[in-house]
Every structure is written in structure tokens, then in C-alpha cells.
Enzyme design. Structure first.
Site, short mmCIF file in Angstrom:
data_model
loop_
_atom_site.label_atom_id
_atom_site.label_comp_id
_atom_site.label_asym_id
_atom_site.label_seq_id
_atom_site.Cartn_x
_atom_site.Cartn_y
_atom_site.Cartn_z
N ASN A 134 -10.97 -3.08 -5.22
CA ASN A 134 -9.94 -1.58 -6.19
C ASN A 134 -10.62 -1.31 -7.87
O ASN A 134 -10.32 -0.31 -8.46
CB ASN A 134 -8.57 -1.62 -6.57
N TRP A 135 -11.54 -2.32 -7.52
CA TRP A 135 -12.79 -1.94 -9.43
C TRP A 135 -13.40 -1.01 -9.85
O TRP A 135 -13.79 0.07 -10.23
CB TRP A 135 -12.84 -3.05 -9.86
N ASP B 15 0.63 -1.43 0.00
CA ASP B 15 -0.43 -0.27 -0.01
C ASP B 15 0.80 0.90 -0.36
O ASP B 15 2.10 1.36 0.65
CB ASP B 15 -0.58 0.24 1.40
N ASN C 174 1.51 3.67 -2.62
CA ASN C 174 1.66 4.17 -4.33
C ASN C 174 1.25 5.30 -4.41
O ASN C 174 2.68 6.32 -4.62
CB ASN C 174 1.74 2.69 -5.24
N GLY C 175 0.09 5.41 -4.70
CA GLY C 175 -0.62 7.26 -3.98
C GLY C 175 -0.30 8.13 -3.94
O GLY C 175 0.06 9.50 -4.44
N ARG C 176 -0.08 7.78 -2.51
CA ARG C 176 0.79 8.54 -1.54
C ARG C 176 1.71 9.00 -1.68
O ARG C 176 2.24 10.10 -1.69
CB ARG C 176 0.76 8.11 0.10
N ARG D 196 1.86 -4.78 6.17
CA ARG D 196 1.37 -4.04 5.30
C ARG D 196 1.94 -2.37 5.04
O ARG D 196 3.09 -2.34 6.67
CB ARG D 196 -0.24 -3.56 6.04
C1 IPE Z 1 -5.07 -2.75 -0.30
O1 IPE Z 1 -4.91 -2.04 -0.48
C2 IPE Z 1 -4.87 -3.23 -1.09
C3 IPE Z 1 -4.41 -3.92 -1.95
C4 IPE Z 1 -3.04 -3.50 -1.98
C5 IPE Z 1 -4.20 -4.09 -3.07
P1 IPE Z 1 -6.51 -0.37 -0.29
O2 IPE Z 1 -5.33 0.78 -0.80
O3 IPE Z 1 -7.07 -0.51 -1.07
O4 IPE Z 1 -6.67 -0.49 0.85
P2 IPE Z 1 -7.38 0.80 1.51
O5 IPE Z 1 -8.66 1.44 0.40
O6 IPE Z 1 -6.55 1.99 2.32
O7 IPE Z 1 -8.38 -0.06 2.90
C1 IPE Z 2 -1.15 0.74 -3.35
O1 IPE Z 2 -0.95 1.89 -3.20
C2 IPE Z 2 -2.30 -0.29 -4.88
C3 IPE Z 2 -2.79 -0.79 -5.23
C4 IPE Z 2 -4.23 -0.68 -4.06
C5 IPE Z 2 -3.18 -1.24 -6.68
P1 IPE Z 2 -2.65 2.91 -3.36
O2 IPE Z 2 -2.58 2.94 -4.52
O3 IPE Z 2 -3.80 2.28 -2.51
O4 IPE Z 2 -2.02 3.83 -2.60
P2 IPE Z 2 -2.58 4.85 -1.44
O5 IPE Z 2 -2.99 3.91 -0.16
O6 IPE Z 2 -3.40 5.68 -1.87
O7 IPE Z 2 -1.58 6.09 -1.46
MG MG Z 3 -4.54 2.66 -0.08
#
Ligand code: IPE
Ligand code: IPE
Ligand code: MG
Length: 256
Positions: free
Chosen positions: A84-85, A36, A38-40, A204
Site C-alpha cells: 500500500n506504500w 477491503d 473502502n475505495g469502491r 475478506r
Molecule cells: C489488502 O487490500 C490490504 C489491506 C486491506 C490493508 P488491497 O486493496 O491493498 O489488496 P489488493 O491490491 O486488492 O490485492
Molecule cells: C481497503 O480499502 C483499505 C486499504 C487497503 C488501506 P481499499 O482502499 O483497498 O478499497 P478498494 O479495494 O480500492 O475498493
Molecule cells: Mg482494495
């Protein structure tokens, strides 16, 4: 992600088990990771979220190599959840395309390093092109015995349990199984992970203290480690430090 075949290293011969200070006898056989942050990571750098996923794919490659070298038998990575979909179409498409690229670029390295590739989750929901690459990678690595790498794709623990319940119910309905014969092992046999031990260690990244629908049944007694490090920044050194922390834990399983 590099696809240059000259970059493919045979890792098995370069392992030095004494180098990392781990007790080989006390390694977890199965490590599961919720990747978890990547986005941040991207946001912090004022980049597009997709750039975070791209950097995250490099971390996947590093963690797979490291676990193989350290001697982990099963590595399961949460890459895409059933939830995630619901992300924007563009992000989902970018993730799928990245996944396809990863499968193609890493296939040879998995072959060379004796890694068996596996997917857990609703494979049929993935784009056909991704399903095809998954099949090719599974076929190319199916006799490998060094480590089993599973990607959780369109994976949800609840959906997995519903699938298991339906299969068990059908066996009872058809007279192949009696109600009294249903045990925890029966349920486990109907999960995607039927041929794996339960994870002893669940990691995690990025600090969230939640499970997010990952391996609900299988983590009943997993040791949990949450690190604040964002997935793209996760390193081999931190992985080894977490494994050392795990080796120092007292696993009691309800006993005294
Ligand atoms: C969990 O991460 C799913 C994966 C790492 C693939 P999310 O970013 O989707 O989970 P939440 O929304 O923070 O619970
Ligand atoms: C995990 O990173 C990758 C997937 C869930 C596909 P995120 O995309 O959830 O990153 P954050 O949580 O928004 O930082
Ligand atoms: Mg996430």
C-alpha cells in the site's frame, strides 16, 4: 470518529451471550480480517476515496466492539500492507492521519474495555507521530486481558517471513541453535504473531478471492470467508452470521 469521552461505553457489563445465537464453546479464538473495499464504496457514491477510509474507520470501531462483546480473544485487522506504500502520496498521508486520529480517539475505550492493543508489521516505516501514538496506546493497554486487538500496519507476510529467516539464520551462525533443531515452532516464534494462536477464521470483504500477502504462514489452516460487502457497509449482523457459518464447518486438518 468520535472522540467525546462520554461516548466511551463499558461493554463488558452489557454482554448477553445468549442474544446472538452463537455457540460460545465453538467461537474462534483468533479472527483475522482483510478490510477491503473502502475505495469502491466511495467511488459508488461519487466521493473521494479518503471518505471511504473515513467510513471504514467507523466499521473498525464497530467490529472491535462487537468482537469484544462476543468474546473473541484475538482480533487482527489488515489496515495497511507493505504494498500500500505504492498508493498516491495523498492517499497514504490521509490513511496515516486517520490512523493517528483513531489511536487517540479509541485509546480510552480500549482501556475501559480491557482490550490490549498491538501492532504487527514494519512499525519503523510509519510516520513518527503515528509511532508515538502506537506506543502510547500499547503502554496504556499493556496489562489488559479481555481481547488482543492487532492492527497490521506496513505489514507483509513475505517481509515477516524474511525477518524470521534472518533471525533464525543468525542464531545458527552464532551457534545458539543447531540446524536440526529448527521446527515449525522455531519459525512461528520469530513471527510478529509469536504470542498468538493462528487465526481459525479469515474474513475478506469486497469479494476479492486473494490473500494479498496477509499472514501467509499463520493462515495455513484458517477457514476463509469472503463476502461481497464493501468494508464500510460491513455490519455486526453480518459478522455474527459469518461466525455462525464458521461454527457449522467441518474442520478436518487433513484427517478423515
Ligand atoms: C489488502 O487490500 C490490504 C489491506 C486491506 C490493508 P488491497 O486493496 O491493498 O489488496 P489488493 O491490491 O486488492 O490485492
Ligand atoms: C481497503 O480499502 C483499505 C486499504 C487497503 C488501506 P481499499 O482502499 O483497498 O478499497 P478498494 O479495494 O480500492 O475498493
Ligand atoms: Mg482494495
Amino acid at each position: 470518529m468520535k472522540s467525546d469521552p462520554s461516548d466511551t461505553k463499558k461493554l463488558a457489563d452489557t454482554i448477553n451471550p445468549l442474544e446472538n445465537g452463537l455457540d460460545r464453546a465453538k467461537l474462534p479464538s483468533h479472527v483475522a480480517i482483510i478490510m477491503d473495499g473502502n475505495g469502491r464504496w466511495a467511488q459508488k457514491k461519487l466521493l473521494n476515496r479518503v471518505m471511504g477510509h473515513e467510513k471504514g474507520a467507523d466499521t473498525v470501531r464497530m467490529v472491535v466492539r462487537s468482537c469484544r462483546e462476543i468474546g473473541i480473544s484475538f482480533l487482527t485487522l489488515y489496515a495497511f500492507s507493505t504494498e500500500n506504500w505504492q498508493r498516491p502520496k495523498t492517499e497514504v498521508a490521509a490513511l496515516m492521519s486517520l490512523l493517528k486520529k483513531f489511536l487517540v480517539s479509541e485509546r480510552q475505550e480500549m482501556v475501559v474495555n480491557n482490550i490490549r492493543f498491538n501492532v504487527i508489521g514494519e512499525r519503523e516505516r510509519l510516520p513518527q507521530a503515528v509511532q508515538d501514538e502506537i506506543q502510547r496506546t500499547r503502554d496504556a493497554t499493556k496489562t489488559n486481558t479481555g481481547m488482543c486487538l492487532s492492527l497490521a500496519l506496513s505489514y507483509g507476510g513475505r517481509a515477516e517471513l524474511v525477518k524470521a529467516v534472518k533471525e533464525v539464520a543468525a542464531s545458527v551462525r552464532d551457534g545458539r541453535l543447531s540446524l536440526d533443531a529448527i521446527t515449525p515452532e522455531t519459525v512461528a516464534r520469530h513471527l510478529y504473531t509469536s504470542d498468538m494462536p493462528d487465526p481459525e477464521l479469515l474474513i475478506r470483504t469486497s469479494g476479492e478471492m486473494r490473500i494479498s500477502n496477509f499472514l501467509l504462514w499463520q493462515i495455513a489452516y484458517a477457514e476463509i470467508y469472503v463476502t461481497n460487502t464493501l468494508w464500510p457497509d460491513f455490519s455486526r449482523e453480518e459478522l455474527i452470521q459469518i461466525l455462525k457459518d464458521y461454527q457449522g464447518r467441518d474442520r478436518r486438518f487433513g484427517r478423515v
